[in-house]
Scaffold this active site. Structure first.
Site, PDB file in Angstrom:
ATOM      1  N   THR A 166      32.914  28.902  28.341  1.00 54.03           N
ATOM      2  CA  THR A 166      33.204  30.032  27.453  1.00 54.03           C
ATOM      3  C   THR A 166      33.847  29.511  26.166  1.00 54.03           C
ATOM      4  OG1 THR A 166      33.435  31.631  29.227  1.00 54.03           O
ATOM      5  CG2 THR A 166      34.775  32.028  27.287  1.00 54.03           C
ATOM      6  N   ARG A 194      28.085  42.516  35.911  1.00 53.77           N
ATOM      7  CA  ARG A 194      29.470  42.027  35.959  1.00 53.77           C
ATOM      8  C   ARG A 194      29.967  41.756  34.528  1.00 53.77           C
ATOM      9  NH1 ARG A 194      32.418  37.250  34.127  1.00 53.77           N
ATOM     10  NH2 ARG A 194      34.092  36.840  35.608  1.00 53.77           N
ATOM     11  N   GLY A 196      33.357  40.192  32.404  1.00 50.20           N
ATOM     12  CA  GLY A 196      34.543  39.370  32.635  1.00 50.20           C
ATOM     13  C   GLY A 196      35.695  39.728  31.720  1.00 50.20           C
ATOM     14  N   ASP A 197      36.722  38.903  31.797  1.00 53.49           N
ATOM     15  CA  ASP A 197      37.937  39.118  30.993  1.00 53.49           C
ATOM     16  C   ASP A 197      37.704  38.926  29.497  1.00 53.49           C
ATOM     17  OD1 ASP A 197      37.513  36.275  31.774  1.00 53.49           O
ATOM     18  OD2 ASP A 197      39.150  35.976  30.352  1.00 53.49           O
ATOM     19  N   THR A 217      40.444  31.444  28.839  1.00 58.93           N
ATOM     20  CA  THR A 217      39.179  31.088  29.482  1.00 58.93           C
ATOM     21  C   THR A 217      39.504  30.664  30.907  1.00 58.93           C
ATOM     22  OG1 THR A 217      37.263  29.595  29.430  1.00 58.93           O
ATOM     23  CG2 THR A 217      39.318  28.709  28.535  1.00 58.93           C
ATOM     24  N   GLY A 218      38.603  30.945  31.824  1.00 59.27           N
ATOM     25  CA  GLY A 218      38.874  30.607  33.215  1.00 59.27           C
ATOM     26  C   GLY A 218      38.215  31.624  34.112  1.00 59.27           C
TER      27      GLY A 218
HETATM   28  N1  ASP Z   1      36.447  33.913  31.601  1.00 62.68           N
HETATM   29  C1  ASP Z   1      35.000  33.849  31.683  1.00 62.68           C
HETATM   30  C2  ASP Z   1      34.525  34.922  32.619  1.00 62.68           C
HETATM   31  O1  ASP Z   1      35.071  35.053  33.699  1.00 62.68           O
HETATM   32  C3  ASP Z   1      34.484  32.535  32.110  1.00 62.68           C
HETATM   33  C4  ASP Z   1      35.053  31.338  31.401  1.00 62.68           C
HETATM   34  O2  ASP Z   1      36.065  31.442  30.729  1.00 62.68           O
HETATM   35  O3  ASP Z   1      34.461  30.261  31.490  1.00 62.68           O
HETATM   36  O4  ASP Z   1      33.565  35.574  32.290  1.00 62.68           O
END
Ligand code: ASP
Length: 310
Positions: A166, A194, A196-197, A217-218
């Site tokens: 990301t 789905r 994400g954050d 990110t995570g």
């Molecule tokens: N945070 C992102 C998600 O869960 C993924 C990522 O940061 O790599 O969509």
């Protein structure tokens, strides 16, 4: 106010062989965003400029090169936020736009809503004159192969908790305004629909001119549950050593199952923040022309560069 900019290209166990491409991609995005700030552009324009470069780089899980969902196609999330007004624009589960950060910017500019998803986001994009692309054009051989392998070998539940590449950017402009932006294909093999954050305010990003702006990110599900970005900015407003405040939030996250994340940001004074509880995070930052901050190259130097040569 002296401008500042920081960008990232994901926080995970980035292997040695992929590290140089991650760092050079971050540097290119930093240069693009810096050119905007240098010519008097706003923090918002700078973060969008930087994130567009990362979206166009297939190294990263954003725009072209994004991970595939369980059913074999990309669904993209992106967001922008302004620290002066808490103006927020975002899109989720977009299939036909290669630069969803541009679309998020248009949602912000339109002002009626904060977040549009799926077919509604794509209808809004078409109305606002953005050119759609074929969904297949976002898919690259690396991700197709990974998806095929997962289908062949069976999906390991664990792999969905592995955060990816990301991207995000945080800028401070000469007027003292902060802005941040995120873009992602989300997590590999996610269920269709789905989100994400990365596109949720206070979860994957948050900006407040008086305090700081951050991008996370995570593993998004855990970041969302903690509202990590807002938590960090709120705690920074209470004072304390910046790195300790961010590390405490990341430590609390790490105590939860699969609570892996990285955070970049800038304080109101332009001090860069780059912390992670993952083995590596790719990032690049600048405060003055010519002064670029980057992580130390974690690869061992080749023999002829070793200082302990005997
Ligand atoms: N945070 C992102 C998600 O869960 C993924 C990522 O940061 O790599 O969509």
């Amino acid at each position: 106010m002296s401008p500042a900019l920081i960008v990232h290209g994901g926080a995970w166990k980035i292997p040695d062989e992929l590290w140089p491409a991650h760092q050079s991609g971050c540097r290119r995005a930093l240069d693009a965003g810096w050119a905007v700030l240098d010519s008097g552009g706003s923090a918002l324009e700078a973060v969008v400029g930087a994130v567009r470069v990362l979206e166009d780089d297939p190294v990263f899980d954003a725009g072209v090169g994004s991970v595939l969902n369980r059913d074999g196609y990309c669904e993209l999330d992106a967001a922008v936020m302004e620290g002066a007004s808490q103006g927020f624009g975002a899109v989720g589960a977009v299939r036909r736009y290669a630069n969803p950060v541009e679309l998020a910017l248009r949602v912000l500019g339109d002002g009626r809503h904060c977040l549009l998803v799926g077919a509604g986001a794509e209808a809004f994009a078409a109305e606002s004159g953005l050119e759609p692309v074929e969904p297949e054009s976002l898919i690259i051989p690396r991700e197709l192969e990974l998806h095929r392998r997962r289908n062949r070998e069976g999906f390991r539940l664990e792999s969905q908790f592995e955060p990816g590449d990301t991207v995000g950017a945080v800028a401070l402009d000469a007027a003292g305004h902060l802005a941040c932006a995120n873009s992602t294909g989300g997590t590999s093999f996610k269920l269709p629909g789905r989100i994400g954050d990365s596109c949720l305010p206070g979860c994957g990003l948050y900006a407040e001119d008086d305090t700081a702006a951050v991008c996370c990110t995570g593993w998004g599900e855990q970041i969302m549950r903690r509202a990590l970005a807002r938590q960090i900015v709120t705690r920074l407003a209470d004072g304390g050593v910046v790195e300790e405040v961010v590390d405490r939030a990341l430590g609390e996250l790490a105590a939860l199952p699969h609570g892996r994340a990285g955070v970049i940001g800038l304080t109101a004074a332009g001090r860069p923040i780059h912390r992670h509880n993952t083995p590596r995070m790719a990032w690049s930052a600048r405060r003055r022309s010519g002064e670029t901050l980057e992580p130390a190259d974690p690869r061992p130097p080749p023999p002829d560069r070793r200082t302990d040569r005997r």
